[in-house]
Structure formats: structure tokens, C-alpha cells
Design a protein around this motif. Structure first.
Motif, PDB file in Angstrom:
ATOM      1  N   PRO A  74      -1.206  -3.537 -13.588  1.00  0.00           N
ATOM      2  CA  PRO A  74      -0.382  -4.720 -13.282  1.00  0.00           C
ATOM      3  C   PRO A  74      -0.309  -5.007 -11.781  1.00  0.00           C
ATOM      4  CG  PRO A  74       0.808  -3.165 -14.691  1.00  0.00           C
ATOM      5  CD  PRO A  74      -0.497  -2.524 -14.364  1.00  0.00           C
ATOM      6  N   GLU A  75      -0.299  -3.951 -10.952  1.00  0.00           N
ATOM      7  CA  GLU A  75      -0.196  -4.204  -9.506  1.00  0.00           C
ATOM      8  C   GLU A  75      -1.429  -4.947  -8.988  1.00  0.00           C
ATOM      9  OE1 GLU A  75       0.344  -1.296 -11.003  1.00  0.00           O
ATOM     10  OE2 GLU A  75      -0.519   0.419  -9.917  1.00  0.00           O
ATOM     11  N   ILE A 119      -3.304  -1.168  -1.782  1.00  0.00           N
ATOM     12  CA  ILE A 119      -3.122   0.049  -0.984  1.00  0.00           C
ATOM     13  C   ILE A 119      -2.205   1.079  -1.662  1.00  0.00           C
ATOM     14  CG2 ILE A 119      -3.481  -1.183   1.185  1.00  0.00           C
ATOM     15  CD1 ILE A 119      -0.400  -1.004   1.613  1.00  0.00           C
ATOM     16  N   ASN A 120      -2.326   2.284  -1.178  1.00  0.00           N
ATOM     17  CA  ASN A 120      -1.429   3.369  -1.559  1.00  0.00           C
ATOM     18  C   ASN A 120      -0.078   3.110  -0.882  1.00  0.00           C
ATOM     19  OD1 ASN A 120       0.003   5.877  -1.375  1.00  0.00           O
ATOM     20  ND2 ASN A 120      -1.907   6.965  -1.802  1.00  0.00           N
ATOM     21  N   LYS A 137       4.872  -6.127  -0.809  1.00  0.00           N
ATOM     22  CA  LYS A 137       5.346  -5.165  -1.806  1.00  0.00           C
ATOM     23  C   LYS A 137       5.015  -5.645  -3.222  1.00  0.00           C
ATOM     24  CE  LYS A 137       9.315  -3.606   0.929  1.00  0.00           C
ATOM     25  NZ  LYS A 137       8.656  -2.489   1.563  1.00  0.00           N
ATOM     26  N   ASP A 138       4.890  -4.677  -4.154  1.00  0.00           N
ATOM     27  CA  ASP A 138       4.709  -5.050  -5.553  1.00  0.00           C
ATOM     28  C   ASP A 138       6.077  -5.251  -6.208  1.00  0.00           C
ATOM     29  OD1 ASP A 138       5.722  -2.530  -6.177  1.00  0.00           O
ATOM     30  OD2 ASP A 138       3.767  -1.648  -6.614  1.00  0.00           O
ATOM     31  N   ILE A 139       6.103  -5.551  -7.509  1.00  0.00           N
ATOM     32  CA  ILE A 139       7.409  -5.834  -8.149  1.00  0.00           C
ATOM     33  C   ILE A 139       8.343  -4.627  -8.156  1.00  0.00           C
ATOM     34  CG2 ILE A 139       7.017  -7.845  -9.674  1.00  0.00           C
ATOM     35  CD1 ILE A 139       6.527  -5.702 -11.911  1.00  0.00           C
ATOM     36  N   LYS A 186       7.275  -1.494  -3.829  1.00  0.00           N
ATOM     37  CA  LYS A 186       6.412  -0.542  -3.109  1.00  0.00           C
ATOM     38  C   LYS A 186       5.344  -1.289  -2.311  1.00  0.00           C
ATOM     39  CE  LYS A 186       7.210   3.176  -6.252  1.00  0.00           C
ATOM     40  NZ  LYS A 186       6.788   3.986  -7.371  1.00  0.00           N
ATOM     41  N   ASP A 187       5.064  -0.810  -1.090  1.00  0.00           N
ATOM     42  CA  ASP A 187       4.013  -1.424  -0.280  1.00  0.00           C
ATOM     43  C   ASP A 187       2.704  -1.320  -1.044  1.00  0.00           C
ATOM     44  OD1 ASP A 187       5.751  -1.956   1.767  1.00  0.00           O
ATOM     45  OD2 ASP A 187       5.299  -0.120   2.879  1.00  0.00           O
ATOM     46  N   ARG A 188       2.135  -2.435  -1.454  1.00  0.00           N
ATOM     47  CA  ARG A 188       0.991  -2.354  -2.375  1.00  0.00           C
ATOM     48  C   ARG A 188      -0.211  -3.194  -1.957  1.00  0.00           C
ATOM     49  NH1 ARG A 188       0.303   1.619  -4.886  1.00  0.00           N
ATOM     50  NH2 ARG A 188       2.335   1.579  -5.904  1.00  0.00           N
ATOM     51  N   MET A 189       0.019  -4.182  -1.065  1.00  0.00           N
ATOM     52  CA  MET A 189      -1.101  -5.053  -0.694  1.00  0.00           C
ATOM     53  C   MET A 189      -1.097  -5.268   0.800  1.00  0.00           C
ATOM     54  SD  MET A 189      -0.148  -7.672  -3.709  1.00  0.00           S
ATOM     55  CE  MET A 189       1.432  -6.899  -3.999  1.00  0.00           C
TER      56      MET A 189
END
Ligand code: GLN
Length: 285
Positions: free
Chosen positions: A96-97, A248-249, A272-274, A277-280
Motif C-alpha cells: 500500500p505504501e 524509502i526506509n 510521510k505515508d498514512i 512514517k517517512d516513506r517517500m
């Protein structure tokens, strides 16, 4: 055997291994696939007799579920960004991310592509082809290429492009060895392996034992390996105003931002993702 008996047996065989809602969900997914019956049809026809062949299929699926194999590999398909995708053990199951990454790119690119200018996009480490294909479907003025180190993954990605009626040019390439890329791009995107060995402790058996290692893991010593290689190549192969997007991690956003700055990238934006979390990451030269 009828549906109600099959369901009872299925639940009993998997109880204790998965939460009961998950067992229910597996049963619905498998019924849809093997019996061609929706959840509602299943509920309305408990007495319906199933064939010996269908029963065997359920039994084979039970064995694989007992072995913690992901349901998506068992049925050989999944959904990503509202589109159907074939998957197998050579392709990571789209997350999903990653749909959020695609959404991020589309929202940034749509206003630009509306003025009918053709944009060129490269997806690095495409796996099932999910990013490349979802972009191709949603950015009609784009010309998309995708690369992967795995020939088996590319085989599935090609099938997925055909399944979704889009054209993507696929290339078999090891990005860590590539000295250059096929051409210049307006946008380069990648969801490379980024899970450190030390993070394996928090991961589920279905991921650890069944998903392709080469798509997921990096060493604790050099977790940004792929980001370094890709950003180096992007410096040479992004058009002026071209953009680089990464998944990204969540624990490595600061380190990666620093690295991209040193490499000369600007307007670095972490998203951030939903789950917060830092994700992109998005940046340009
Ligand atoms: N988000 C994925 C996971 O946690 C990892 C994807 C990747 O390594 N690129 O399983």
C-alpha cells in the motif's frame, strides 16, 4: 461436499495459525478464485455442492497457507492502484505504501502532462511492474521504461503490462553495475531494496520465507547502496527540471537527505505515508 462443510473444514485446518478474520478473508479470496463465487453468493448458498477438483484446490491452498505462503502467491494475483497484477515468488507483492508513492508522482505530474507534452519516465527495480504500469495507466502522455535485475520478475512485469493494456519498455539490468541508463528522463522513480538485516526481527514469516530477498534486503553497513547508485546515474540522466522519486526506509530519511544534498540535489522533500512514517522522497537537480 457442500460449501458450508468446506468452510468448516478450512477454518479448522487453519485455526491457531491465523486470526479468524484472516481465515475468513482467505476463504473468500479462494472461493472467488476457485468457485467463481462472491462472498455474498457463498453466504447465500451454503448447501451448494462443490466439485472434487475444487476441493483439491482448497486442500493445496491450505497446505501452502500452513507454510505461511502469502495468499497473493497462492492465487497468483493481487490488486495495486485498482489494477490487477500477476505476482509470483520472483516479484515482491506490491505494498500500500507504494500506492502512495504512485499517487504522489501522479499528483505532481498531472498538471504538467496536461499540456500534452510527452514525459519520459524510468522505474528502477520494477518487480511486478506495479509502479511503471500504474503510472502508464494514469499519465497518458508518458513514455515509460522499467528495469530489473531479475529476468523472472520482468517476465511477470511484461504480462502485467499486457494485462493492463499499457506499453512499457522493459530492460534486464543490474543497476549496481550499470555505467549509464538508456536515455534521458523527466522522471526517475525507484522502490529499491531498503530493509536492513537488523529489521528482519520485526518481520512476518510470510515475508521472510517467501518474498524475494533481492527485492527487499540490504546490509546494515551500507543500507543506502541502491540510493547511491541510482542518484549517481540520475545526475547524468535526468533532463533539466527532471525529478527523482524514491520509496524509502522510514529510519533512513535523514541520512538519505544528507546524501542527496551532497550529490547536488535540491528541493528535497520527505513525505510521510498514512501511518505517519517517512516513506517517500522527491528531489531535483
Ligand atoms: N516496504 C517493504 C516492506 O516492508 C519493503 C520494500 C523495499 O524493500 N523496497 O516489506
Amino acid at each position: 461436499m457442500n460449501i458450508s462443510e468446506l468452510k468448516k473444514k478450512f477454518k479448522k485446518q487453519l485455526s491457531g495459525l491465523y486470526p479468524s478474520e484472516e481465515i475468513q478473508s482467505f476463504f473468500s479470496i479462494l472461493s472467488e478464485k476457485y468457485l467463481k463465487l462472491s462472498r455474498i453468493e457463498i453466504a447465500l448458498n451454503p448447501e451448494k455442492i462443490i466439485s472434487e477438483e475444487a476441493f483439491e484446490k482448497f486442500q493445496r491452498a491450505v497446505l501452502r497457507l500452513k507454510n505461511h505462503e502469502p495468499i497473493q502467491y497462492i492465487i497468483g494475483e493481487t490488486e495495486f492502484f485498482g489494477l490487477p497484477f500477476k505476482v509470483n515468488k520472483h516479484t515482491l507483492i506490491p505494498r500500500p505504501e507504494t500506492e502512495e508513492l504512485v499517487e504522489y508522482i501522479i499528483s505532481e505530474q498531472k498538471p504538467i502532462t496536461h499540456n500534452s507534452q510527452l514525459i519520459t519516465i524510468l522505474d528502477i527495480g520494477t518487480g511486478s511492474g506495479c509502479i511503471a504500469i500504474a503510472l502508464a495507466k494514469n499519465l497518458p502522455n508518458s513514455k515509460i521504461s522499467a528495469i530489473d535485475i531479475s529476468g523472472e520478475a520482468l517476465n511477470i512485469a511484461r504480462q502485467n503490462a499486457a494485462l493492463n493494456g499499457v506499453e512499457v519498455a522493459f530492460f534486464h539490468t543490474d543497476i549496481l553495475k550499470a555505467q549509464s541508463l538508456p536515455k534521458l528522463y523527466d522522471l526517475i522513480v525507484s522502490n529499491p531494496p531498503y530493509v536492513r538485516e537488523l529489521e528482519k526481527k520485526q518481520m512476518q514469516q510470510n515475508v521472510l520465507n517467501h518474498e524475494p530477498e533481492s527485492a527487499l534486503y540490504v546490509s546494515d553497513e551500507d543500507p543506502l547502496l541502491f540510493y547511491r547508485a541510482i542518484s549517481q546515474l540520475a545526475k547524468k540522466h535526468l533532463k533539466p527540471n527532471g525529478k527523482l522519486f524514491f520509496e524509502i526506509n522510514e529510519y533512513l530519511a535523514v541520512e538519505l537527505t544528507k546524501h542527496l544534498k551532497v550529490e547536488g540535489f535540491q528541493n528535497i522533500e520527505v513525505k510521510k505515508d498514512i501511518f505517519g512514517k517517512d516513506r517517500m522522497i522527491k528531489c531535483n537537480l
